[in-house]
Write a protein that holds these residues in place. Sequence first.
Motif, mmCIF file in Angstrom:
data_model
loop_
_atom_site.group_PDB
_atom_site.id
_atom_site.type_symbol
_atom_site.label_atom_id
_atom_site.label_comp_id
_atom_site.label_asym_id
_atom_site.label_seq_id
_atom_site.Cartn_x
_atom_site.Cartn_y
_atom_site.Cartn_z
ATOM 1 N N VAL A 61 -10.300 -7.421 -22.867
ATOM 2 C CA VAL A 61 -9.204 -8.089 -22.046
ATOM 3 C C VAL A 61 -7.902 -7.260 -21.844
ATOM 4 O O VAL A 61 -7.393 -7.701 -20.831
ATOM 5 N N LEU A 62 -7.835 -6.359 -22.545
ATOM 6 C CA LEU A 62 -6.661 -5.456 -22.394
ATOM 7 C C LEU A 62 -6.795 -4.806 -21.028
ATOM 8 O O LEU A 62 -6.100 -4.603 -20.053
ATOM 9 N N ALA A 63 -8.352 -4.127 -20.606
ATOM 10 C CA ALA A 63 -8.448 -3.407 -19.382
ATOM 11 C C ALA A 63 -8.368 -4.613 -18.297
ATOM 12 O O ALA A 63 -7.930 -4.070 -17.416
ATOM 13 N N VAL A 64 -9.020 -5.847 -18.413
ATOM 14 C CA VAL A 64 -8.973 -6.598 -17.362
ATOM 15 C C VAL A 64 -7.701 -7.403 -16.885
ATOM 16 O O VAL A 64 -7.157 -7.390 -16.081
ATOM 17 N N GLY A 65 -7.080 -7.634 -18.230
ATOM 18 C CA GLY A 65 -5.536 -7.812 -17.887
ATOM 19 C C GLY A 65 -4.809 -6.949 -17.194
ATOM 20 O O GLY A 65 -3.871 -7.244 -16.381
ATOM 21 N N ALA A 66 -4.804 -5.764 -17.682
ATOM 22 C CA ALA A 66 -3.986 -4.664 -16.963
ATOM 23 C C ALA A 66 -4.563 -4.604 -15.404
ATOM 24 O O ALA A 66 -3.710 -4.178 -14.503
ATOM 25 N N ALA A 67 -5.844 -4.679 -15.137
ATOM 26 C CA ALA A 67 -6.195 -4.598 -13.763
ATOM 27 C C ALA A 67 -5.638 -5.890 -13.211
ATOM 28 O O ALA A 67 -5.172 -5.704 -11.707
ATOM 29 N N VAL A 68 -5.387 -6.955 -13.723
ATOM 30 C CA VAL A 68 -4.979 -8.043 -13.039
ATOM 31 C C VAL A 68 -3.482 -7.971 -12.815
ATOM 32 O O VAL A 68 -2.671 -8.156 -11.667
ATOM 33 N N CYS A 69 -2.847 -7.333 -13.699
ATOM 34 C CA CYS A 69 -1.563 -7.020 -13.620
ATOM 35 C C CYS A 69 -1.125 -5.884 -12.418
ATOM 36 O O CYS A 69 -0.139 -6.216 -11.577
ATOM 37 N N TRP A 70 -1.897 -5.124 -12.251
ATOM 38 C CA TRP A 70 -1.989 -3.926 -11.367
ATOM 39 C C TRP A 70 -2.043 -4.574 -9.793
ATOM 40 O O TRP A 70 -1.499 -4.270 -9.014
ATOM 41 N N ALA A 71 -3.164 -5.480 -9.699
ATOM 42 C CA ALA A 71 -3.437 -5.971 -8.594
ATOM 43 C C ALA A 71 -2.213 -6.889 -8.324
ATOM 44 O O ALA A 71 -2.035 -7.040 -6.825
ATOM 45 N N ALA A 72 -1.575 -7.610 -9.126
ATOM 46 C CA ALA A 72 -0.502 -8.646 -8.865
ATOM 47 C C ALA A 72 0.789 -8.030 -8.361
ATOM 48 O O ALA A 72 1.456 -8.177 -7.488
ATOM 49 N N VAL A 73 1.002 -6.686 -9.188
ATOM 50 C CA VAL A 73 1.956 -5.792 -8.539
ATOM 51 C C VAL A 73 1.815 -5.347 -7.330
ATOM 52 O O VAL A 73 2.787 -5.363 -6.295
ATOM 53 N N ARG A 74 0.524 -4.864 -7.051
ATOM 54 C CA ARG A 74 0.317 -4.427 -5.458
ATOM 55 C C ARG A 74 0.426 -5.463 -4.533
ATOM 56 O O ARG A 74 1.028 -5.556 -3.394
ATOM 57 N N ALA A 75 -0.026 -6.750 -4.941
ATOM 58 C CA ALA A 75 0.038 -8.163 -3.994
ATOM 59 C C ALA A 75 1.407 -8.176 -3.780
ATOM 60 O O ALA A 75 1.923 -8.604 -2.756
ATOM 61 N N LEU A 76 2.439 -8.079 -4.862
ATOM 62 C CA LEU A 76 4.039 -8.554 -4.781
ATOM 63 C C LEU A 76 4.668 -7.651 -3.850
ATOM 64 O O LEU A 76 5.553 -7.801 -3.021
ATOM 65 N N ARG A 77 4.405 -6.214 -4.016
ATOM 66 C CA ARG A 77 5.062 -5.141 -3.218
ATOM 67 C C ARG A 77 4.464 -5.110 -1.903
ATOM 68 O O ARG A 77 5.209 -4.592 -0.801
ATOM 69 N N SER A 78 3.250 -5.614 -1.453
ATOM 70 C CA SER A 78 2.685 -5.179 -0.232
ATOM 71 C C SER A 78 2.839 -6.507 0.615
ATOM 72 O O SER A 78 2.907 -7.670 0.167
ATOM 73 N N ALA A 79 2.820 -6.208 1.910
ATOM 74 C CA ALA A 79 2.822 -7.213 3.199
ATOM 75 C C ALA A 79 1.433 -7.990 3.268
ATOM 76 O O ALA A 79 1.282 -9.058 3.645
ATOM 77 N N ASP A 80 0.384 -7.226 2.711
ATOM 78 C CA ASP A 80 -1.087 -7.604 2.898
ATOM 79 C C ASP A 80 -1.081 -8.534 1.761
ATOM 80 O O ASP A 80 -1.539 -8.319 0.489
ATOM 81 N N ARG A 81 -1.077 -10.040 1.959
ATOM 82 C CA ARG A 81 -1.280 -10.916 0.805
ATOM 83 C C ARG A 81 -2.709 -11.161 0.530
ATOM 84 O O ARG A 81 -3.068 -11.781 -0.376
ATOM 85 N N ARG A 82 -3.679 -10.296 1.259
ATOM 86 C CA ARG A 82 -4.995 -10.484 0.630
ATOM 87 C C ARG A 82 -5.110 -9.916 -0.644
ATOM 88 O O ARG A 82 -6.265 -10.030 -1.181
ATOM 89 N N TRP A 83 -4.435 -9.190 -1.094
ATOM 90 C CA TRP A 83 -4.465 -8.634 -2.473
ATOM 91 C C TRP A 83 -4.529 -9.901 -3.553
ATOM 92 O O TRP A 83 -5.154 -9.463 -4.576
#
Length: 504
Positions: free
Chosen positions: A147-169
Amino acid sequence: MSYAGSPTRSQLPPADPSPAPPRFAAGPVAVVLVAAVAALLATAGRYGYHRDELYFRVAGRHLDWGYVDQPPLVPLLGRLTTAVLGDGLTAFRVPAALLTALTVLLAALIARELGGAATGQVLAAVAVAASPYVLATGHLLHTQTAVLAVGAAVCWAAVRALRSADRRWWLVVGALTGVGVYASYLILLLVGVLLVSLLVTRTFAPLRSPWPWAGAGLAAVLAAPALGWQVAHGWPQWTMADRISEGNEGQWLETLFYQFVLAGPLLFPVAVAGLVGLLRRPGWRPVRAMAVAYPLMLALVVLAGGNSYYPGPFLVVLLAAGGVVAADWAARAVWRRALLALAVAASVVLSALFSLPLLPERVVADSGLDELNETAAEQIGWPGLVERTAEVYRSLPETDRARAYVLAWNYGEAGALDRYGAEHGLPRAYSGHNSYLGWGEPEPGRDVVVAVGVPEEVARAWFTRCEVKAHVDPGEGVDNEEQGKPIAVCAGPRVPWSEMAHVS
């Protein structure tokens, strides 16, 4: 107004709220990953299996969409590893080392998303790799590790989605959430906390887009088999959550203290710097919900009586952000770089001594480390428990041995007897603990029982005759959960097998 040949507002590409991230420091980060994996694999065979690993090893032979106390991912990994690499302790823990490497890699990627250059990315990776929590979970194949690995992956993807104009993240966030449910249902709480954090920080723009909701739908589809299993079996995970809450009741101070321990005393300021940076740096405004998510999750854990490590994935984000802040701080003076290097080096040594099985077992007991780091203590003494059980079994008359089976009070004992019992000539071990109840029951006619760890008052309620023959001693002075438990010979069952079920 628009002119001929010029794009209208609707034709213009959306502006990215943040500049493109710097180049990924693949080489230096790879060095950190290799060092972390090497340290974990080099120590993987020391001490012994943790009680949960013994359970997962057996659960992998009874694959299902869920279990009474967990989803199926970790048992599946255990089964695959055993099939490919053999039934050995070091082999069993290979997935844990790889999952930890993934967590460390994601920390570096989060730092990159936050604008961290090579130094910031490496510091983020080292800070996470040197965290006592990350090292301790990386040493074991456990739900926490996954869960630490998957949770960190979710957080990374969320950071990418929040920074990017591409909402498909947000579809990536949803896909990772759906997969993460198979590691731990905790991932749903993590995502829920992240959603509330977006509302608290008034980060409404992503929620006006259809993509987060499409991601939620994707998560629901992917998680449907695991959640469907829970529905079909009456949501046993709620029972487990209640038991955990009861066990942690009134331990809020310990939970708060352990946040300091999980990050590491010398690295905790880095996490704090990451928290402050996420709240105050203008360039990080799109992702400041990550700063709110950690204390919000911690508050929920304290109020609901959850385990102290539940906010772990958000702690990874804080350490990653703190690595960027620390790199910027250290770049201003030589003495700062020297101080930071010293703190990191000391953290690596202290975390390794605390989290990895480097010390002799006797030192673990004499130093009191077995009380502070319970996972270390729970890896010691399982072969001895089986040997003591075998001595009691061999002391039975031959006619009784032919009618005997072994009954273990908990899944750790049952798993140890499954792993080591055959080499001592023991019959199959059964247990009514958690999912073990559904993995078989004693054959008719087996009415002599070697009861391991069953409390005496329970044994007397279950059987007409019981006599304690020995007690468990893990040895080396280690005082773990098995210390002093009785090993009894019982006969004459009073209750059917189904009434020997218990969940904890």
